[in-house]
Design a protein around this motif. Sequence first.
Motif, short mmCIF file in Angstrom:
data_model
loop_
_atom_site.label_atom_id
_atom_site.label_comp_id
_atom_site.label_asym_id
_atom_site.label_seq_id
_atom_site.Cartn_x
_atom_site.Cartn_y
_atom_site.Cartn_z
N GLU A 159 20.23 -3.73 -17.42
CA GLU A 159 19.25 -4.82 -17.50
C GLU A 159 17.83 -4.26 -17.73
O GLU A 159 17.07 -4.77 -18.54
N GLU A 160 17.53 -3.19 -17.01
CA GLU A 160 16.20 -2.59 -17.14
C GLU A 160 16.00 -2.03 -18.56
O GLU A 160 14.91 -2.11 -19.12
N HIS B 298 14.90 -6.39 -19.05
CA HIS B 298 13.90 -6.13 -17.99
C HIS B 298 13.02 -7.34 -17.67
O HIS B 298 11.83 -7.34 -17.92
N GLU C 146 9.38 -7.65 -13.98
CA GLU C 146 8.46 -6.58 -14.35
C GLU C 146 7.73 -5.95 -13.17
O GLU C 146 7.26 -4.83 -13.26
N LEU D 285 11.55 -4.89 -8.55
CA LEU D 285 12.58 -3.86 -8.77
C LEU D 285 13.09 -3.37 -7.41
O LEU D 285 14.30 -3.18 -7.22
N LEU E 175 16.30 4.52 -13.87
CA LEU E 175 15.56 3.26 -13.71
C LEU E 175 14.05 3.50 -13.70
O LEU E 175 13.30 2.85 -14.43
N GLN F 197 12.79 4.75 -17.13
CA GLN F 197 12.72 3.66 -18.12
C GLN F 197 11.47 2.83 -17.91
O GLN F 197 10.72 2.55 -18.84
N ARG F 198 11.28 2.44 -16.65
CA ARG F 198 10.16 1.54 -16.37
C ARG F 198 8.82 2.23 -16.63
O ARG F 198 7.91 1.66 -17.22
#
Lengths: 491, 321
Positions: free
Chosen positions: A415-416, A420, A423, A428, B28, B31-32
């Motif tokens: 999903e990320e 995503h 935000e 998260l 994770l 990516q962010r």
Amino acid sequence: MSWLHDVLEAVFAVLAWPSAIYFIVANTSMLVLILVASRHFARYLRRSEHRGEDAMAGSPVSLGVTVIVPAYNEGAVILTSVRSMLDLRYPDHEVIVVNDGSADETMALLKEEFALVEDDRDLPGRIPVRGRLRGVWRAPEGAVPLVVVDKENSGRSDSVNAALDLASKELVVMVDADSILEPDALLSVSKPFADDPDRVVATGGVVRIVNNSRVLGGRIVELRMPKQLITRIQVVEYLRAFLLGRTAWSDLNALILISGAFGMFRRDVLVELGGLDPDSIGEDFELVMRIQRWIRDGHREARVRFVAEPVSWTEAPSTLKVLARQRRRWHRGLWEVLWKFRGMLLNPRYGRVGMLALPYYWLFELLAPLIELVGIVIVVLGLLVGAVDPVAALLLLLVSYGYGTIVTLAAVVVEEASFHRYERWRDLAAVLWAVLAESLGYRQLTAIWRIQGWWAALTGRKQVWGEMTRTGFAGATASGSIASGQAERGD
Amino acid sequence: MSELLPPELLRLLLLAAALATLAMLVTLLAQRTTRRRRERRRAELDAIHRRLVLESTIAEDDELPALLDRVRGLDDASRAHIGRSVFMMLQDVTGEAADRLRQVAAASGLAPRVTAAARHRSAVRRADAAEALGRLAPEGALELLLALAEDRDPEVRTVAVRALGEFEHEAAVARVVRALAEDSGVPSTVAATALLQQGGAASDRVRLALRDPDAGIRRGAARIAGLLQVPGSADELVALLHDDHESVRLAAMRSLERMPVREALEPLVGIALAGGTTGEAAARTIASMPSEWSAPALDALDGAEPGVRRAAGLKRREAAA
């Protein structure tokens, strides 16, 4: 208590490895589905620059869409909901609201707001409707494309059928009144029909959870994770099972479940099939199964597709009581539909639906709570009386909950990497906490409720919907304070 | 069970699970963080160059060359960013402003990249190129799009046909009409929409297509003849009401709603009385015609099935009474 020790030891000796293998296969199957979905998302996102939805947005040759909105006591949300449905970006769509004998002001509000006039045109009667029609109303000529059917209370399926009978467009989409559709939702969910008009007969859009997000005028202006832990866990569940699971089944051409909160169908196919089954608890599931059977029995080159991007947002239960009722109903519906279509199970005539999807649903959806609860009882009792080796118990824990948590985490990673939606960093963190917390009581509780739903079906107990209250979205945060009812219809 | 599972194996499983979890958590976060950094960089470039792009869009003719020179003088990253921004803006901008934006895109060096991508071995890149060629319309775009419309990949053909809708050239119209064919691999709605975009330039070809032996081409042409108000197509549309293919008949009816023809009423009444989805469509078409023509036809539908009566706008019998 030595007899109990001996019995548990014997039972554990027989069941331990099969159980471990069961959980390994179940979690691995889910992981494979997630991988299939991630491959689909990667392909989908790489095509974002040339999908051409905007070109179709203004095209008068697009297939027309009838948006069907069954409404029962939706006074708090109905006007916002209908306005947002009418404002959806699509070149040719009409909205049909069915007031299913509401006891509140739903009908009066609609009449006043849209200056409805009586529609005295003939009624097609192509689909049998149980609830007596009190009247059909429509917006004045040249105003908005809105029809309102006022009928006695007879349930959601019957209401959808009443609207289906009056629908005039090629495609119909069923949307719950408390759902919020993204502005481009119709464009995206109808795209498979435009791309492959001769073969696609149904599409489903993804349903996500709106609780705690800021909603203005029927549009989400700020997306946030829900506040309550049980709702946060449902976000993760929806992500794993609905978004990723269904995308993968669609890719495998074996999609058997489209959410009733957001599904689009070819009208002629629904009319031919007689609409929704008003007696079915899992009416959405039942309908898609009937479509799949219709496709295979008729040797038709038809497809059922899932579209991951257009989103319908819905309020999820935020109390254990409502969640319990929802899960009992879902599992009851699952059992009834699987049993009704048991002839398709492992039947090569039904292709991947019969040989892949249905065995998966029987084994890893229907039976899962039973196997999980039996396992928990045996392991806990065995540990208490010393009949179960702690190392073996730890292994079972690892392959069931540990592996399951890793699989869910994989879903979050996908999903990320793709959509995503959440935000904020704190969201998260909330998602990660929900991933962990799902195995710490939530899964076990839902397993109990699911077994109860199954038992209720087996013993023929009547399904009760319960009272429902709604706060509405207008100008506020979706609080998720639904008592019951429509929120349970999220799927 | 534990006899079959040595403690070492259990430890290994636990370690593997821990490593998998850690790897995913790191992924994770990576990516962010990467995405946020990229978005921040885009926002910075936007803030720096937005004014230049907007000034170029509204500049007078004599001011434009200097502004374009400024674009050409920027570093690679800035020019790439401007090219991308302009590409996105062209989705919503038309007319003179769009022409200016195309010049900005050319100054940013986007055109050579797009032209090169049109020959890329990846079908996705070729499809992206087709989309960009349609929007940017650089020199030689038509020829490249005509070539891409013959691509082996149906996705590329689809995007190329859609992009050809931006061109009114005879060759573009002919290619789009061919894309209506049933075996073209291009969705008929895409080809029909492209023809609509070509507008009057497509009229002659559309009229001829109404007699095409391919049912897909007849259907597409019948669907848009009314939308384009193609001169001289009325008789052909009436003839298509007797076509062998139901979808062609339905398309002809939709067009006749916009181009009412009195001669169509008789066959339409026959179709409506036969009922079903096609009958309802026929009834809708009759109801859309001028009331002085349609009144006798609507009277003839009095005994039709309820769905047809509704489509024709006829009242319920009890309501009428």
